[in-house]
Design a protein around this motif. Structure first.
Motif: not given
Length: 623
Positions: A397-399, A453-468
């Motif tokens: 999901v992070v990737w 990679v998480l930081l490259r993606a925009g941080g924890a909130r952006r990754v959480a949005e992708t997960a949802r």
């Protein structure tokens, strides 16, 4: 000289003799005296006896009426009981139409006596009531025979109840054992015999008798146990059905197949004893008895999951027949391989529980589900209900979030140590290379690279949005540790999220029903159409990187010769959870191992036993 009374004074009446008015005549004829006294006494004695008999009859009638009232005051109304309601039944069929399970009160089609093979009612009468067509509802001969047999054996070895009494008990009364209930049973049996013909009674019995496993009537039982309607049962199948009323819960083929066969052989012997069949035919049919193997040992988790939303999805539908998505062959493989692993290497490594879920990534159909090691021991569904930290199986999901932010699988990322706010993720046994591609970082599950990679993606909130967006519900921590899988997820949700990687970017809703029928009427099956949640291009990149995990990374134990597979391993802190979520087209398959009390396992990683179990399931369960 005669004396006359004085003038003016009335003559005194003569005094009666002590013997009474008849004393003179009695003295004159003493021989007639006894005869003269006896007739009045005889008349008085008969009257007294008549009066006594009349009083006895009156009070006897009152007592009998009171006794009858005592036995009958709470008798059910037979007309109402014949039309009594029952619990709606739910019949679940596997994907190929074979029976999976039944719930509620299961009734089949009404079986007409003329449509049934003659040996089916014949078998029932042979073993339950040989004098059914001769008695009037109660059988004194049968009662006497049973009493004599019980006296000889010094225990109860025979019952004297007729089929009519059994019908009265099954239709109207409770299983209570008491003199009062037996009298009520007899009263209702007499009523039934007056109301219906023998053929009608037999037909009612065959359609309403309980025959175990929720089945009422011979048609429902024949379909449940043999997969055929009652009109098509063979002789040995009829013998098994006829033997069930004695103890339906203990003798039915689902609860005790061996006991059901033994009881069926007894019925065949009884049929031979009454001349319905020859002893040779009875022996031949006994040899033919072979009950089909139950479709699945512990598919109870799947059945429970399917039935969870029935009231909401099919309100007021009554009896339901649901064709499910379950693949019986794959389900059997999943159960067998999971138990073998937990009994062998899992026991050595202190892995006490596991869960497996196989989902068709094209449409979300659940093909197999094991919510634990044994449904009978623990019906808790670890595949659907348990929420745990996913560990590194969350990293894809992070990737994906990084790809959507502009990264590529070839882009370089550092695996050097880093510290964020006093927190320093560790890489375990990984020996740093300085930099490596995103594909290699995912293949080897490098933690420090995952945080970058998480930081490259925009941080924890952006990754959480992708997960949802992929159907994962969280909760998700708002910090960089999310890259290492510190959220919570179920196995079902993780497998559905991976399905989007494998099917080109579509989120599918896991479902277990493809067809619903009630009263021979098809019902609409609620379904959410697949929705695009990532681009086909990014889905292809994810499949490529998940393939690298199996080909040369932490998931090499999942490699299947001759098949294109991919997946991701995951292990939580202190080896409390071990995961492997893999793609083996057309299926996405998830595996979890651990313990219900969250106690650690002995070095069980996602790339060891879970990946091995995935490979075994794919090799044995997929064509």
């Amino acid at each position: 000289m005669a004396r006359f009374p004085a003038r003016g004074r009335p003559a005194a009446p003569p005094l009666p003799s002590p013997a009474g008015p008849s004393a003179k005549s009695s003295a004159a004829s003493p021989a007639a005296s006894p005869g003269a006294r006896n007739p009045p006494r005889r008349r008085g004695g008969v009257g007294a006896w008549l009066r006594r008999l009349l009083l006895l009859a009156i009070w006897g009638s009152v007592a009998a009426a009171a006794l009858l009232l005592f036995f009958a005051w709470d008798l059910p109304r037979p007309e109402e009981a014949l039309a009594t309601t029952r619990r709606p039944s739910v019949t679940l069929e596997a994907a190929d139409g074979r029976l999976l399970s039944t719930h509620g009160d299961l009734y089949g089609e009404v079986a007409r006596l003329d449509d049934l093979p003659a040996f089916l009612p014949g078998a029932l009468m042979a073993v339950e009531d040989r004098r059914f067509r001769e008695h009037f509802g109660l059988d004194p001969v049968g009662l006497a025979r049973a009493a004599l047999a019980n006296l000889r054996a010094r225990r109860v070895v025979q019952g004297g109840s007729t089929l009519t009494q059994q019908l009265a008990k099954n239709l109207f009364l409770t299983p209570e054992r008491s003199l009062r209930r037996k009298v009520q049973e007899a009263m209702l049996a007499l009523w039934l015999e007056r109301r219906f013909t023998k053929d009608q009674l037999l037909e009612i019995y065959l359609n309403r008798v309980y025959l175990g496993a929720g089945a009422y009537g011979v048609d429902a039982a024949a379909r449940l146990y043999f997969g055929v309607p009652a009109r098509r049962v063979t002789l040995w199948q009829a013998a098994i059905l006829a033997g069930l009323p004695k103890a339906p819960s203990r003798l039915n083929p689902r609860a005790a197949p061996d006991a059901a066969i033994r009881r069926g052989a007894e019925v065949l012997d009884a049929m031979a004893g009454t001349g319905l069949i020859t002893p040779r035919r009875a022996a031949q049919e006994a040899e033919r008895m072979a009950l089909p193997r139950r479709p699945s040992g512990d598919a109870g988790w799947f059945s429970d999951w399917v039935r969870d939303d029935l009231a909401e999805n099919y309100p007021g539908a009554g009896d339901l027949v649901l064709r499910t998505t379950l693949d019986l062959k794959l389900q059997a493989v999943v159960e067998a391989r999971l138990e073998a692993l937990l009994s062998g290497p899992g026991a050595v490594a202190r892995a006490g529980q596991g869960a497996v879920l196989a989902l068709d990534m094209r449409d979300g159909a659940v093909r197999a589900m094991a919510g634990g090691r044994s449904y009978r021991a623990s019906p808790f569904n670890r595949a659907v209900t348990a929420r745990r930290q996913p560990g590194s199986v969350f990293k894809p999901v992070v990737w994906l979030a990084a790809l959507e932010a502009g990264a590529t699988p070839e882009e370089a990322v550092s695996d050097a140590p880093l510290t964020l706010g006093g927190w320093s993720p560790r890489n375990g046994a990984w020996r740093g290379r300085g930099t490596l591609s995103l594909e290699e970082a995912l293949a080897h599950s490098v933690n420090t690279a995952a945080v970058r990679v998480l930081l490259r993606a925009g941080g924890a909130r952006r990754v959480a949005e992708t997960a949802r967006r992929l159907g994962l519900r969280g909760p998700f921590p708002d910090n960089a540790a999310l890259a290492l899988g510190t959220a919570e997820a179920t196995l079902l949700d993780l497998v559905a999220a991976y399905a989007a990687f494998g099917n080109g970017g579509l989120l599918v809703e896991p479902h277990g029903v493809t067809r619903a029928e009630s009263a021979r009427r098809l019902l609409a099956v609620p379904r959410t159409a697949p929705q695009r949640v990532l681009s086909a291009e990014h889905a292809a990149m994810m499949r490529r990187m998940l393939g690298a995990v199996v080909a040369r990374g932490t998931g090499r134990a999942a490699l299947v010769q001759g098949k294109v597979v991919g997946g991701k391993t995951g292990t939580t802190q202190d080896f409390r959870d071990a995961w492997f979520i893999g793609l083996a087209p057309p299926l996405a398959i998830g595996v979890w191992l651990g313990n219900d009390d969250a106690s650690p396992m002995d070095d069980v990683r996602g790339g060891t036993l879970p990946a091995q179990l995935f490979r075994e399931i794919v090799e044995e369960g997929l064509p």
